[in-house]
Enzyme design. Structure first.
Site, PDB file in Angstrom:
ATOM      1  CB  THR A 133      -0.979   0.166   1.284  1.00  0.00           C
ATOM      2  OG1 THR A 133      -1.800   1.321   1.179  1.00  0.00           O
ATOM      3  CG2 THR A 133      -0.171   0.159   2.507  1.00  0.00           C
ATOM      4  CB  SER A 134       1.298   4.380  -2.003  1.00  0.00           C
ATOM      5  OG  SER A 134      -0.346   4.298  -2.371  1.00  0.00           O
ATOM      6  CG  ASN A 135      -3.333   5.481   3.070  1.00  0.00           C
ATOM      7  OD1 ASN A 135      -2.837   5.797   4.071  1.00  0.00           O
ATOM      8  ND2 ASN A 135      -4.594   5.775   2.426  1.00  0.00           N
ATOM      9  CD  GLU A 156      -6.196   0.666  -6.686  1.00  0.00           C
ATOM     10  OE1 GLU A 156      -7.571   0.919  -6.640  1.00  0.00           O
ATOM     11  OE2 GLU A 156      -5.422   1.177  -5.663  1.00  0.00           O
ATOM     12  CG  ASP A 210      -9.735  -0.718  -3.045  1.00  0.00           C
ATOM     13  OD1 ASP A 210      -8.549  -0.318  -3.541  1.00  0.00           O
ATOM     14  OD2 ASP A 210     -10.888  -0.367  -3.506  1.00  0.00           O
ATOM     15  CG  PHE A 223      -6.514   8.129   6.009  1.00  0.00           C
ATOM     16  CD1 PHE A 223      -6.496   7.323   7.022  1.00  0.00           C
ATOM     17  CD2 PHE A 223      -6.791   7.584   4.761  1.00  0.00           C
ATOM     18  CE1 PHE A 223      -6.614   5.889   7.013  1.00  0.00           C
ATOM     19  CE2 PHE A 223      -7.219   6.246   4.558  1.00  0.00           C
ATOM     20  CZ  PHE A 223      -7.060   5.375   5.598  1.00  0.00           C
ATOM     21  N   GLY A 224      -8.569  10.756   4.810  1.00  0.00           N
ATOM     22  CA  GLY A 224      -9.583  10.580   3.962  1.00  0.00           C
ATOM     23  C   GLY A 224     -10.989  11.081   4.589  1.00  0.00           C
ATOM     24  CG  ASP A 280     -10.328   8.539   9.124  1.00  0.00           C
ATOM     25  OD1 ASP A 280     -11.361   7.677   8.740  1.00  0.00           O
ATOM     26  OD2 ASP A 280      -9.029   8.369   9.563  1.00  0.00           O
ATOM     27  CG  HIS A 335     -13.338   0.236   7.302  1.00  0.00           C
ATOM     28  ND1 HIS A 335     -13.308   1.276   8.465  1.00  0.00           N
ATOM     29  CD2 HIS A 335     -12.734   0.573   6.555  1.00  0.00           C
ATOM     30  CE1 HIS A 335     -12.572   2.249   7.872  1.00  0.00           C
ATOM     31  NE2 HIS A 335     -12.090   1.967   6.679  1.00  0.00           N
TER      32      HIS A 335
END
Ligand code: IMP
Length: 187
Positions: free
Chosen positions: A9-11, A38, A67, A143-144, A146, A171
């Site tokens: 993962t790059s995250n 992807e 994902d 992040f994202g 959240d 999750h």
């Protein structure tokens, strides 16, 4: 620690969350930030299986790919598996605007992971958390999405929680606890 597993993962946020969970299973997680191509699909499992096949070309097992999708009920499941594209193109403010005057703010975060534990052998895991979309952007952690996702049973967004608190109910926390107990049996 006996077991070492790669997470492709790059995250870095996803990596830190997963690492904190797998440490509890005595598994050392190593981040492989190599970008993996992807596919776009309505089905998170399909995306993850493709990612696993692509990653297998450059990474040795055991490794994990993951994902995530965010499904907002009143928006017919939008953005679903396109969460990444929508986050980048619309941003949180515009997503909240789309939800102006919507009182049922139920949403679900789903995470799917593939564990490639031997050459050409993998197992898929899925987890989810129900919650609601906040009225405003709140919190500085994570992040994202959240700052706009409030998991059921809490009054705080994920971004108002420290990593350990988020992991307890998220999750991804749930997903990696399943993956951790599986890995301790197979590697
Ligand atoms: P992907 O799994 O990297 O494709 O993530 C899809 C989108 O959801 C991206 O915009 C991520 O930033 C976001 N996302 C993934 N996991 C989380 C999470 O745990 N919290 C908030 N946003 C997330």
């Amino acid at each position: 620690m006996l077991r070492k597993v790669s997470f492709v993962t790059s995250n870095v946020h996803k990596f830190e969350e997963a690492k904190a969970v797998l440490t509890q299973f005595d598994i050392e997680l190593v981040q492989i930030p190599t970008p993996i191509s992807e596919i776009q699909s309505d089905d998170l499992r399909e995306i993850v299986i493709y990612k696993a096949m692509e990653a297998a070309k450059v990474v040795d097992p055991p490794f994990i790919v993951e994902d995530t999708g965010l499904y907002i009920g009143e928006l017919n499941g939008f953005p679903g598996p396109y969460a990444s594209y929508v986050y980048k193109s619309l941003g949180l403010r515009n997503i909240l605007k789309l939800m102006t005057n919507i009182s049922n703010r139920s949403a679900v975060f789903k995470a799917v992971g593939a564990v490639v534990y031997r050459e050409n052998v993998f197992k898929i895991f899925e987890s989810s958390v129900k919650g609601t979309i906040a009225d405003s952007i709140r919190g500085g952690h994570g992040f994202g999405y959240d700052p706009i996702f409030i998991p059921s049973g809490s009054t705080h967004t994920f971004a108002e929680m420290v990593l350990e608190e988020k992991n307890r109910c998220s999750h991804r926390g749930r997903l990696f606890r399943k993956i951790g107990s599986f890995l301790t049996q197979v590697i």
